[in-house]
Enzyme design. Structure first.
Site, PDB file in Angstrom:
ATOM      1  N   ASN A  10       8.360 -14.077  57.064  1.00  0.00           N
ATOM      2  CA  ASN A  10       7.515 -14.766  57.849  1.00  0.00           C
ATOM      3  C   ASN A  10       6.395 -13.770  58.085  1.00  0.00           C
ATOM      4  O   ASN A  10       6.730 -12.817  58.772  1.00  0.00           O
ATOM      5  CB  ASN A  10       8.095 -15.138  59.269  1.00  0.00           C
ATOM      6  CG  ASN A  10       7.112 -15.613  60.134  1.00  0.00           C
ATOM      7  OD1 ASN A  10       6.109 -15.994  59.965  1.00  0.00           O
ATOM      8  ND2 ASN A  10       7.929 -15.948  61.396  1.00  0.00           N
ATOM      9  N   LYS A  12       3.574 -14.357  59.648  1.00  0.00           N
ATOM     10  CA  LYS A  12       3.126 -14.280  61.054  1.00  0.00           C
ATOM     11  C   LYS A  12       1.433 -14.357  60.725  1.00  0.00           C
ATOM     12  O   LYS A  12       0.999 -14.650  59.881  1.00  0.00           O
ATOM     13  CB  LYS A  12       3.574 -13.263  62.159  1.00  0.00           C
ATOM     14  CG  LYS A  12       5.110 -13.542  62.109  1.00  0.00           C
ATOM     15  CD  LYS A  12       5.584 -12.699  63.351  1.00  0.00           C
ATOM     16  CE  LYS A  12       7.042 -12.867  63.325  1.00  0.00           C
ATOM     17  NZ  LYS A  12       7.649 -12.132  64.427  1.00  0.00           N
ATOM     18  N   HIS A  95       9.774 -21.692  65.885  1.00  0.00           N
ATOM     19  CA  HIS A  95       9.672 -20.389  65.766  1.00  0.00           C
ATOM     20  C   HIS A  95       9.611 -20.069  67.296  1.00  0.00           C
ATOM     21  O   HIS A  95       8.969 -20.592  68.089  1.00  0.00           O
ATOM     22  CB  HIS A  95       8.896 -19.679  64.964  1.00  0.00           C
ATOM     23  CG  HIS A  95       8.982 -18.263  65.010  1.00  0.00           C
ATOM     24  ND1 HIS A  95       8.387 -17.534  65.905  1.00  0.00           N
ATOM     25  CD2 HIS A  95       9.508 -17.326  63.893  1.00  0.00           C
ATOM     26  CE1 HIS A  95       8.621 -16.118  65.709  1.00  0.00           C
ATOM     27  NE2 HIS A  95       9.558 -16.025  64.701  1.00  0.00           N
ATOM     28  N   GLU A  97       7.902 -17.725  68.727  1.00  0.00           N
ATOM     29  CA  GLU A  97       6.567 -17.695  69.144  1.00  0.00           C
ATOM     30  C   GLU A  97       5.719 -18.939  69.416  1.00  0.00           C
ATOM     31  O   GLU A  97       4.985 -19.023  70.305  1.00  0.00           O
ATOM     32  CB  GLU A  97       6.000 -16.665  68.061  1.00  0.00           C
ATOM     33  CG  GLU A  97       6.281 -15.316  68.442  1.00  0.00           C
ATOM     34  CD  GLU A  97       6.250 -14.553  66.871  1.00  0.00           C
ATOM     35  OE1 GLU A  97       5.667 -14.631  66.167  1.00  0.00           O
ATOM     36  OE2 GLU A  97       7.147 -13.379  66.901  1.00  0.00           O
ATOM     37  N   GLU A 165      17.622 -16.779  65.582  1.00  0.00           N
ATOM     38  CA  GLU A 165      16.956 -15.508  65.850  1.00  0.00           C
ATOM     39  C   GLU A 165      16.862 -15.430  67.445  1.00  0.00           C
ATOM     40  O   GLU A 165      16.025 -15.985  68.093  1.00  0.00           O
ATOM     41  CB  GLU A 165      15.361 -15.842  65.392  1.00  0.00           C
ATOM     42  CG  GLU A 165      15.119 -16.074  64.026  1.00  0.00           C
ATOM     43  CD  GLU A 165      13.923 -15.971  63.575  1.00  0.00           C
ATOM     44  OE1 GLU A 165      13.648 -14.853  62.777  1.00  0.00           O
ATOM     45  OE2 GLU A 165      12.876 -16.436  63.966  1.00  0.00           O
ATOM     46  N   GLY A 171      10.760  -8.648  66.506  1.00  0.00           N
ATOM     47  CA  GLY A 171       9.802  -7.617  66.748  1.00  0.00           C
ATOM     48  C   GLY A 171      10.080  -6.544  67.766  1.00  0.00           C
ATOM     49  O   GLY A 171       8.934  -5.815  68.317  1.00  0.00           O
ATOM     50  N   SER A 211      14.302  -8.253  63.866  1.00  0.00           N
ATOM     51  CA  SER A 211      14.403  -6.761  63.485  1.00  0.00           C
ATOM     52  C   SER A 211      15.326  -6.566  62.439  1.00  0.00           C
ATOM     53  O   SER A 211      15.881  -5.343  62.311  1.00  0.00           O
ATOM     54  CB  SER A 211      14.448  -6.016  64.823  1.00  0.00           C
ATOM     55  OG  SER A 211      13.628  -6.146  65.718  1.00  0.00           O
TER      56      SER A 211
HETATM   57  P1  PGA Z   1      10.795  -9.570  63.028  1.00  0.00           P
HETATM   58  O1  PGA Z   1      10.533 -11.003  63.060  1.00  0.00           O
HETATM   59  O2  PGA Z   1      11.706  -9.434  61.843  1.00  0.00           O
HETATM   60  O3  PGA Z   1       9.658  -8.867  63.084  1.00  0.00           O
HETATM   61  O4  PGA Z   1      11.770  -9.071  64.348  1.00  0.00           O
HETATM   62  C1  PGA Z   1      11.312 -12.168  62.857  1.00  0.00           C
HETATM   63  C2  PGA Z   1      10.654 -13.495  63.033  1.00  0.00           C
HETATM   64  O5  PGA Z   1      10.099 -13.787  63.945  1.00  0.00           O
HETATM   65  O6  PGA Z   1      10.982 -14.151  62.174  1.00  0.00           O
END
Ligand code: PGA
Length: 252
Positions: A10, A12, A95, A97, A165, A171, A211
């Site tokens: 992803n 983003k 997601h 976010e 997740e 993140g 992460s």
């Molecule tokens: P990250 O993000 O690996 O940077 O923690 C995962 C995601 O948001 O799908």
């Protein structure tokens, strides 16, 4: 039952034409059997064709979002019809976010899931609890609620991957432990067995996100209910190839 491993990258809201070309050169240097391992990259919509040109045919591509509305007067949206027309095979839905920063509700994720599947687009449905919810021991309750919202919208479970997740791990560099992730995946599978069927629960792929890195993926992929990963930050780095290699070694 052997489930085909799945790894998503992803990206983003990141990337330039140059960075995508450079990553493509690195990613194309590794090989895997698409029948045993699906790797899906989610660039921004504007970078879709740049990514398609940069990545070889081993890699599938997906959209980070899909509109809950059709074509028409919906400024700023990208519809499922457009994804289908552009041969985009996958989309993320729900997601964290999108849920947190853009206030998407469980009901929105259901509409998006339904409209994507109706257009033949496979869905990576993202679920997971916040830190507050985990501390209140509500992890399973939250994941079940987020799945239940979409059960009626899912016409074909073969076209859905669930990404667990935990929001507190996204993140933050704070990855769930192998046991925390396995426990959540097992509970999600059990819930799907109860709500849908044992057959679907046995078949559906449940991947972990939050992460994930080249340093922690080898341990996580050993867990029996973890079928792969949804990777954010590390998918923008050459180390993403090491994650693919670790999944391939363990599962493909
Ligand atoms: P990250 O993000 O690996 O940077 O923690 C995962 C995601 O948001 O799908």
């Amino acid at each position: 039952m052997a489930r085909t491993a799945w790894v998503g990258g992803n990206w983003k809201c990141n990337g330039t034409t140059e960075s995508i070309k450079t990553l493509g050169e690195v990613f194309n240097g590794t090989s895997f059997d698409k029948k045993k391992l699906n790797v899906v990259i989610f660039p921004t919509a504007i970078h879709y064709s740049t990514a398609r040109q940069a990545l070889n045919e081993q890699y599938e591509l997906g959209s980070q979002n899909v509109s809950k509305t059709k074509n028409g007067a919906f400024t700023g949206e990208v519809s499922a019809e457009m994804l289908k027309n552009m041969n985009v095979p996958w989309t993320l839905v729900g997601h964290s976010e999108r849920r947190t920063l853009y206030h998407e509700t469980d009901a929105d994720t259901a509409v998006k899931t339904k409209i994507a599947l109706e257009h033949g687009i496979e869905v990576c449905l993202c679920i997971g609890e916040t830190l507050e919810e985990r501390e209140a021991e509500k992890t399973n309750e939250v994941c079940s609620r987020q799945i239940d919202a979409c059960v009626e919208a899912i016409s074909d479970w073969n076209k859905v991957v669930i990404a667990y997740e935990p929001v507190w791990a996204i993140g933050t560099g704070k990855v769930a432990s192998q046991q925390q992730a396995q426990d959540a995946h097992e509970a999600i599978r059990a819930h799907i067995a109860k709500k849908v069927s044992q057959e679907v629960a046995d078949k559906v792929r449940i991947v972990y996100g939050g992460s994930v890195s080249d340093a922690n993926c080898e341990g996580l992929i050993q867990m029996k209910d973890i079928d792969g990963f949804l990777v954010g930050g590390a998918s923008l780095k050459p180390a993403f190839v090491d994650i693919i290699k670790a999944v391939k070694a363990a599962r493909a």
